[in-house]
Design a protein around this motif. Sequence first.
Motif, mmCIF file in Angstrom:
data_model
loop_
_atom_site.group_PDB
_atom_site.id
_atom_site.type_symbol
_atom_site.label_atom_id
_atom_site.label_comp_id
_atom_site.label_asym_id
_atom_site.label_seq_id
_atom_site.Cartn_x
_atom_site.Cartn_y
_atom_site.Cartn_z
ATOM 1 N N GLY A 73 -75.635 -61.527 -25.329
ATOM 2 C CA GLY A 73 -74.661 -60.330 -24.930
ATOM 3 C C GLY A 73 -74.439 -59.884 -26.237
ATOM 4 N N TRP A 74 -74.294 -60.182 -27.538
ATOM 5 C CA TRP A 74 -73.929 -59.548 -28.771
ATOM 6 C C TRP A 74 -74.900 -58.275 -29.006
ATOM 7 C CZ3 TRP A 74 -69.649 -61.101 -31.134
ATOM 8 C CH2 TRP A 74 -69.089 -62.299 -30.771
ATOM 9 N N ARG A 75 -74.370 -57.200 -29.470
ATOM 10 C CA ARG A 75 -74.799 -56.135 -29.955
ATOM 11 C C ARG A 75 -75.024 -55.971 -31.516
ATOM 12 N NH1 ARG A 75 -72.335 -51.202 -28.272
ATOM 13 N NH2 ARG A 75 -69.939 -51.974 -28.354
ATOM 14 N N PHE A 76 -76.103 -55.323 -31.935
ATOM 15 C CA PHE A 76 -76.456 -55.011 -33.157
ATOM 16 C C PHE A 76 -76.259 -53.495 -33.400
ATOM 17 C CE2 PHE A 76 -78.633 -59.005 -32.728
ATOM 18 C CZ PHE A 76 -78.107 -59.756 -33.561
ATOM 19 N N LYS A 77 -75.825 -53.089 -34.544
ATOM 20 C CA LYS A 77 -75.512 -51.705 -35.029
ATOM 21 C C LYS A 77 -76.329 -51.620 -36.254
ATOM 22 C CE LYS A 77 -72.443 -49.859 -31.975
ATOM 23 N NZ LYS A 77 -72.362 -48.688 -31.454
ATOM 24 N N TYR A 78 -76.954 -50.164 -36.316
ATOM 25 C CA TYR A 78 -77.264 -49.641 -37.407
ATOM 26 C C TYR A 78 -76.600 -48.431 -37.920
ATOM 27 C CZ TYR A 78 -80.161 -46.241 -39.888
ATOM 28 O OH TYR A 78 -80.363 -45.102 -40.915
ATOM 29 N N GLU A 79 -76.098 -48.493 -39.449
ATOM 30 C CA GLU A 79 -75.149 -47.709 -39.864
ATOM 31 C C GLU A 79 -75.760 -47.040 -41.044
ATOM 32 O OE1 GLU A 79 -73.050 -45.055 -41.110
ATOM 33 O OE2 GLU A 79 -71.657 -46.264 -39.768
ATOM 34 N N PRO A 80 -76.239 -45.894 -40.740
ATOM 35 C CA PRO A 80 -77.141 -44.922 -41.660
ATOM 36 C C PRO A 80 -76.284 -44.542 -42.694
ATOM 37 C CG PRO A 80 -76.269 -43.474 -40.103
ATOM 38 C CD PRO A 80 -75.972 -44.943 -39.683
ATOM 39 N N GLU A 81 -75.158 -44.392 -43.189
ATOM 40 C CA GLU A 81 -74.457 -44.191 -44.269
ATOM 41 C C GLU A 81 -74.199 -45.334 -45.287
ATOM 42 O OE1 GLU A 81 -70.688 -42.365 -43.616
ATOM 43 O OE2 GLU A 81 -71.328 -40.558 -42.218
ATOM 44 N N ALA A 82 -74.642 -46.344 -44.843
ATOM 45 C CA ALA A 82 -74.906 -47.761 -45.713
ATOM 46 C C ALA A 82 -76.337 -47.781 -46.179
ATOM 47 C CB ALA A 82 -74.290 -48.791 -44.962
ATOM 48 N N ILE A 83 -76.035 -47.551 -47.611
ATOM 49 C CA ILE A 83 -77.763 -47.543 -48.165
ATOM 50 C C ILE A 83 -77.787 -49.017 -48.850
ATOM 51 C CG2 ILE A 83 -79.426 -46.298 -49.795
ATOM 52 C CD1 ILE A 83 -78.389 -44.784 -46.978
ATOM 53 N N ALA A 84 -79.131 -49.264 -48.722
ATOM 54 C CA ALA A 84 -79.401 -50.299 -49.565
ATOM 55 C C ALA A 84 -81.063 -50.085 -50.137
ATOM 56 C CB ALA A 84 -79.301 -52.049 -48.909
ATOM 57 N N TYR A 85 -81.487 -50.721 -51.165
ATOM 58 C CA TYR A 85 -82.780 -50.399 -51.783
ATOM 59 C C TYR A 85 -83.489 -51.955 -51.691
ATOM 60 C CZ TYR A 85 -80.278 -46.351 -53.042
ATOM 61 O OH TYR A 85 -79.492 -45.232 -53.186
ATOM 62 N N HIS A 86 -84.804 -51.899 -51.254
ATOM 63 C CA HIS A 86 -85.542 -53.043 -51.040
ATOM 64 C C HIS A 86 -86.980 -53.038 -51.598
ATOM 65 C CE1 HIS A 86 -86.948 -56.604 -48.161
ATOM 66 N NE2 HIS A 86 -86.638 -56.986 -49.301
ATOM 67 N N ASP A 87 -87.089 -54.159 -52.393
ATOM 68 C CA ASP A 87 -88.555 -54.002 -53.123
ATOM 69 C C ASP A 87 -89.703 -54.620 -52.140
ATOM 70 O OD1 ASP A 87 -88.453 -52.484 -55.150
ATOM 71 O OD2 ASP A 87 -87.945 -54.159 -56.470
ATOM 72 N N ARG A 88 -89.720 -54.781 -50.981
ATOM 73 C CA ARG A 88 -90.571 -55.386 -50.038
ATOM 74 C C ARG A 88 -91.984 -54.867 -50.171
ATOM 75 N NH1 ARG A 88 -89.653 -56.682 -44.281
ATOM 76 N NH2 ARG A 88 -87.962 -55.090 -44.456
ATOM 77 N N GLY A 89 -92.873 -55.568 -49.966
ATOM 78 C CA GLY A 89 -94.271 -55.158 -49.930
ATOM 79 C C GLY A 89 -95.090 -54.918 -51.200
ATOM 80 N N TRP A 90 -94.614 -55.502 -52.171
ATOM 81 C CA TRP A 90 -95.246 -55.314 -53.605
ATOM 82 C C TRP A 90 -96.337 -56.309 -53.875
ATOM 83 C CZ3 TRP A 90 -94.996 -58.998 -57.419
ATOM 84 C CH2 TRP A 90 -93.825 -59.822 -57.322
ATOM 85 N N LYS A 91 -95.984 -57.328 -52.944
ATOM 86 C CA LYS A 91 -97.128 -58.634 -53.532
ATOM 87 C C LYS A 91 -98.542 -58.261 -53.002
ATOM 88 C CE LYS A 91 -93.914 -61.838 -54.678
ATOM 89 N NZ LYS A 91 -93.832 -62.448 -55.841
ATOM 90 N N PRO A 92 -99.295 -58.681 -53.886
ATOM 91 C CA PRO A 92 -100.733 -58.218 -53.425
ATOM 92 C C PRO A 92 -101.352 -58.996 -52.133
ATOM 93 C CG PRO A 92 -100.793 -58.976 -55.866
ATOM 94 C CD PRO A 92 -99.526 -59.189 -55.089
ATOM 95 N N ARG A 93 -102.210 -58.501 -51.397
ATOM 96 C CA ARG A 93 -102.554 -59.110 -50.094
ATOM 97 C C ARG A 93 -103.251 -60.356 -50.035
ATOM 98 N NH1 ARG A 93 -104.758 -54.575 -46.242
ATOM 99 N NH2 ARG A 93 -102.799 -53.214 -45.997
ATOM 100 N N GLU A 94 -104.039 -60.670 -51.348
ATOM 101 C CA GLU A 94 -104.496 -62.002 -51.451
ATOM 102 C C GLU A 94 -103.757 -62.894 -52.350
ATOM 103 O OE1 GLU A 94 -107.449 -62.820 -49.594
ATOM 104 O OE2 GLU A 94 -106.872 -60.965 -48.858
ATOM 105 N N SER A 95 -102.505 -62.706 -52.520
ATOM 106 C CA SER A 95 -102.179 -63.743 -53.338
ATOM 107 C C SER A 95 -101.242 -64.777 -52.493
ATOM 108 C CB SER A 95 -100.484 -62.972 -54.108
ATOM 109 O OG SER A 95 -99.559 -62.753 -52.644
#
Length: 332
Positions: free
Chosen positions: A218-240
């Motif tokens: 029953g816990w809730r999760f919130k999204y706060e759009p004014e808090a900004i972070a930068y993430h480098d996800r997704g740069w790995k080659p597909r066959e690595s």
Amino acid sequence: MNSDMGEMPFRIQVQIVTFNSEECIDRCIQSVLQQSYPATSCLVIDNASSDSTISIIEAYSNILVVSLERNVGYAAAHNLGFSQAVQDGVDLVLTLNPDVELDSKYLERCIRVFCDDTVGGVIGKLIRSRTLNTNTAILDSTGLVKGSLYHAKDRGSGEADMSQYDRLRNVWGICGASAFYRVDMLKDIAAPHGRALEESFFVYKEDVELCWRANDRGWRFKYEPEAIAYHDRGWKPRESPFSRLASEHSLANQFAILIRHGSAFSLVLWLSIVVESVRLGVMALKHPSSAKIVLSLITSQFRHHVTFRREWKKSGRMSKERHHDLDRYCHL
């Protein structure tokens, strides 16, 4: 720190799990240390890095380092940090991937949402940092949404940021790359095995599985759009090798989620099993060695997940005290 923040005296632990993270860990730590609302402590748990990660971290006298002798995986390493947070009486924990950089007000803008004590976790707007030199930033995550067939995905991932997600709102879950958790929630959902993150999930979807249990309670999760972070996800080659490892564990962990949280008499569950089995079959044709690893992970952990399912139900799924109508809150 402004006067409003003085009314919210939260003790915060930031924890980062590293593994050969020399290319990004310094920028991550710098972003933590430059927060307008300072963390009480910053803890780095290193999974036996063989590069210069440890020496970079040790240059900071105010960072606590736990250097492990072997790579125990993402979940087990973060669980060590959670245990430290409980021991130190911390209120909130922020889990960070080492390739994340926080805007200077990320902590300040997230913690104000925790004034509602039904909120178990908060996520800000994650932007793919490698797109910052383009005309339009690309979103990485604005929270997790529960999709079809027991899958969860990052809301807005890959979309251009056109302010379409600029409203504070409830979300089904939050991405572990930059997730703020209430320690009371972590303790609540740790039953029956005593760990907040499922350690058999060596990497990938451990944050999703945590959100399943939190929603059950029953816990809730919130999204706060004014808090900004930068993430480098997704740069790995597909066959690595890294990508192959991710595919193997992601598929095995999806089967585990079905075992742990699927509705036994639901047609959707059985359809989900068929779909994941087809995915495994396709993997067997393209990468037989990977399929063998996935099958080994599923079979070796099957009894463990079945036992968890039984004990979790016994411990009181969807407790009456914290029950919320999630469909009303999360218009996914």
